[in-house]
Design an enzyme around this catalytic site. Structure first.
Site, short mmCIF file in Angstrom:
data_model
loop_
_atom_site.label_atom_id
_atom_site.label_comp_id
_atom_site.label_asym_id
_atom_site.label_seq_id
_atom_site.Cartn_x
_atom_site.Cartn_y
_atom_site.Cartn_z
N GLY A 48 2.66 2.30 -2.94
CA GLY A 48 2.96 2.77 -4.29
C GLY A 48 3.56 1.68 -5.17
O GLY A 48 4.20 1.98 -6.18
N HIS B 291 7.82 -7.50 -1.33
CA HIS B 291 7.31 -6.87 -0.11
C HIS B 291 8.15 -7.30 1.10
O HIS B 291 7.81 -6.96 2.22
CB HIS B 291 5.86 -7.27 0.15
CG HIS B 291 4.84 -6.57 -0.70
ND1 HIS B 291 4.95 -5.26 -1.10
CD2 HIS B 291 3.65 -7.01 -1.20
CE1 HIS B 291 3.88 -4.92 -1.81
NE2 HIS B 291 3.08 -5.97 -1.90
N ARG C 176 -8.13 3.60 -5.12
CA ARG C 176 -9.18 4.14 -4.26
C ARG C 176 -9.23 5.66 -4.30
O ARG C 176 -10.17 6.25 -4.80
CB ARG C 176 -8.93 3.62 -2.83
CG ARG C 176 -10.04 3.75 -1.85
CD ARG C 176 -9.58 3.25 -0.51
NE ARG C 176 -8.41 3.97 -0.03
CZ ARG C 176 -8.44 5.07 0.71
NH1 ARG C 176 -9.59 5.54 1.14
NH2 ARG C 176 -7.33 5.68 1.09
N LYS D 44 0.81 -1.23 0.00
CA LYS D 44 0.00 0.00 0.00
C LYS D 44 0.84 1.28 0.00
O LYS D 44 0.40 2.33 0.46
CB LYS D 44 -0.98 0.02 1.21
CG LYS D 44 -1.92 -1.13 1.21
CD LYS D 44 -2.88 -1.04 0.05
CE LYS D 44 -3.37 -2.39 -0.38
NZ LYS D 44 -3.86 -2.39 -1.75
N SER E 277 -5.09 3.04 3.63
CA SER E 277 -5.28 2.31 2.38
C SER E 277 -5.49 0.82 2.66
O SER E 277 -6.39 0.19 2.09
CB SER E 277 -4.04 2.53 1.50
OG SER E 277 -4.18 1.86 0.28
S1 PPS Z 1 -0.38 -3.30 -3.01
O1 PPS Z 1 -1.66 -4.00 -2.70
O2 PPS Z 1 0.61 -3.45 -1.96
O3 PPS Z 1 0.15 -3.67 -4.33
O4 PPS Z 1 -0.80 -1.75 -3.04
P1 PPS Z 1 0.07 -0.54 -3.61
O5 PPS Z 1 0.00 -0.55 -5.08
O6 PPS Z 1 1.40 -0.51 -2.97
O7 PPS Z 1 -0.75 0.70 -3.05
C1 PPS Z 1 -2.07 0.99 -3.44
C2 PPS Z 1 -2.26 2.47 -3.19
O8 PPS Z 1 -1.55 3.22 -4.20
C3 PPS Z 1 -2.46 4.09 -4.84
N1 PPS Z 1 -2.06 4.34 -6.24
C4 PPS Z 1 -1.75 5.57 -6.69
N2 PPS Z 1 -1.71 6.77 -6.06
C5 PPS Z 1 -1.39 7.85 -6.82
N3 PPS Z 1 -1.13 7.81 -8.14
C6 PPS Z 1 -1.18 6.63 -8.80
N4 PPS Z 1 -0.94 6.60 -10.11
C7 PPS Z 1 -1.48 5.43 -8.06
N5 PPS Z 1 -1.60 4.11 -8.38
C8 PPS Z 1 -1.95 3.47 -7.25
C9 PPS Z 1 -3.81 3.36 -4.73
O9 PPS Z 1 -4.88 4.22 -5.00
C10 PPS Z 1 -3.72 2.91 -3.28
O10 PPS Z 1 -3.83 4.00 -2.37
P2 PPS Z 1 -5.20 4.49 -1.71
O11 PPS Z 1 -4.78 5.47 -0.63
O12 PPS Z 1 -5.91 3.31 -1.16
O13 PPS Z 1 -5.96 5.20 -2.80
#
Ligand code: PPS
Length: 285
Positions: A47, A100, A248, A45, A130
């Site tokens: 990035g 991870h 999200r 969660k 998240s």
């Molecule tokens: S996981 O399940 O570990 O693979 O999740 P991860 O991808 O690390 O994190 C998911 C959160 O990243 C946000 N996200 C982004 N934020 C901004 N810009 C872009 N392009 C983007 N892509 C993914 C995603 O919305 C999740 O955060 P939250 O706060 O839940 O929205």
């Protein structure tokens, strides 16, 4: 399903039965890296998926066809099961991987070969927020239960992939610093073009300004949410989370809408104690 049925302990952190097996972990531990492999290392969660879109675009010189395969195929998690069908040994260089796990849990070959690592970190309060929402939705996960209970589990590291604090400190304290880049979700939100440019420089991939601009534009939250590339932490048939639910909010500071004042204070106290010896200047501090 109970936590005991869902998780098992691997080197001190919880991992999922469904995606981690003795066989996948043995493969991970015996994995042979190449010097030009590129690894995205994140606490969940933080990035991960975003980086799994940015890094292939940088490596391909901005060619969007590199995003045709799903993220678990194009930048597979090394410690998880999907890699068995992916013929990683036969892939051309540079191979892209995700993990991870904490730094100290990486396999012996990693420490010998020293491939490049892009370590993406995020404000743990937003990671918590998240994760709380994601675990409510993901069918392969347990409902997180009452927020306050989940908060204490998170702060104690009794969640999937263990303690955020241990994870972040392990990568920040990594020995082979010249092979490692640290960047935060917050920096990427603040200036994505600059972040893409810094990642390309770290990877020693020269890119025109126009290409960097296009990559950054393509990877903006609003564009990634609607573009055709598909992704999920695990194949969608396993997690039941749609792309729009996974993507999200994509903002910084959403914890302010989630945590009570008392919960935020509790978080801050644990953070202060756990991070007291960390000199790194985080974008969220
Ligand atoms: S996981 O399940 O570990 O693979 O999740 P991860 O991808 O690390 O994190 C998911 C959160 O990243 C946000 N996200 C982004 N934020 C901004 N810009 C872009 N392009 C983007 N892509 C993914 C995603 O919305 C999740 O955060 P939250 O706060 O839940 O929205």
């Amino acid at each position: 399903m109970t936590e005991a049925e869902l998780f098992f302990m691997y080197k001190g952190t919880y991992v999922l039965h469904g995606t981690h097996t003795p066989e996948t972990l043995k493969y991970f531990e015996e994995f042979s890296f190449r010097p030009d492999d590129i690894i995205i290392a994140t606490y969940p969660k933080s990035g991960t998926t975003w980086s799994q879109e940015i890094v292939p675009l940088i490596v391909s010189g901005g060619d969007p066809t590199c995003l045709q395969s799903p993220n678990w195929e194009r930048v597979p998690w090394l410690e998880e099961c999907q890699k068995f069908s992916l013929n990683l040994e036969e892939r051309p260089s540079p191979r892209l991987f995700t993990t991870h796990v904490q730094y100290n849990m990486m396999p012996p070959s990693f420490f010998q070969v020293k491939p490049r690592v892009i370590n993406v970190m995020r404000n743990p309060k937003d990671v918590f927020t998240s994760a709380f929402h994601y675990f409510e939705k993901a069918s392969y996960h347990l409902n997180p239960g009452p927020q306050n209970e989940f908060l204490h589990k998170f702060l104690d590291g009794k969640v999937l992939h263990g303690s955020w604090f241990d994870h972040v400190k392990s990568w920040l304290n990594a020995e082979d610093k010249e092979h490692m880049m640290h960047i935060s979700y917050e920096e990427m939100i603040m200036d994505l073009k600059d972040s893409v440019s810094r990642i390309a420089q770290f990877l020693e991939i020269p890119l025109d300004d126009e290409v960097i601009k296009n990559i950054a534009d393509r990877c903006l939250f609003k564009n990634m949410r609607t573009n055709s590339s598909n992704f999920s932490m695990v194949p969608p048939e396993m997690n039941g989370v749609s792309k729009s639910e996974f993507m999200r909010k994509g903002i910084t500071g959403d914890w302010k809408n989630q945590l009570t004042v008392a919960e935020a204070e509790c978080f801050d106290a644990v953070y202060k104690d756990q991070m007291k010896d960390v000199k790194y200047k985080f974008a969220w501090d």
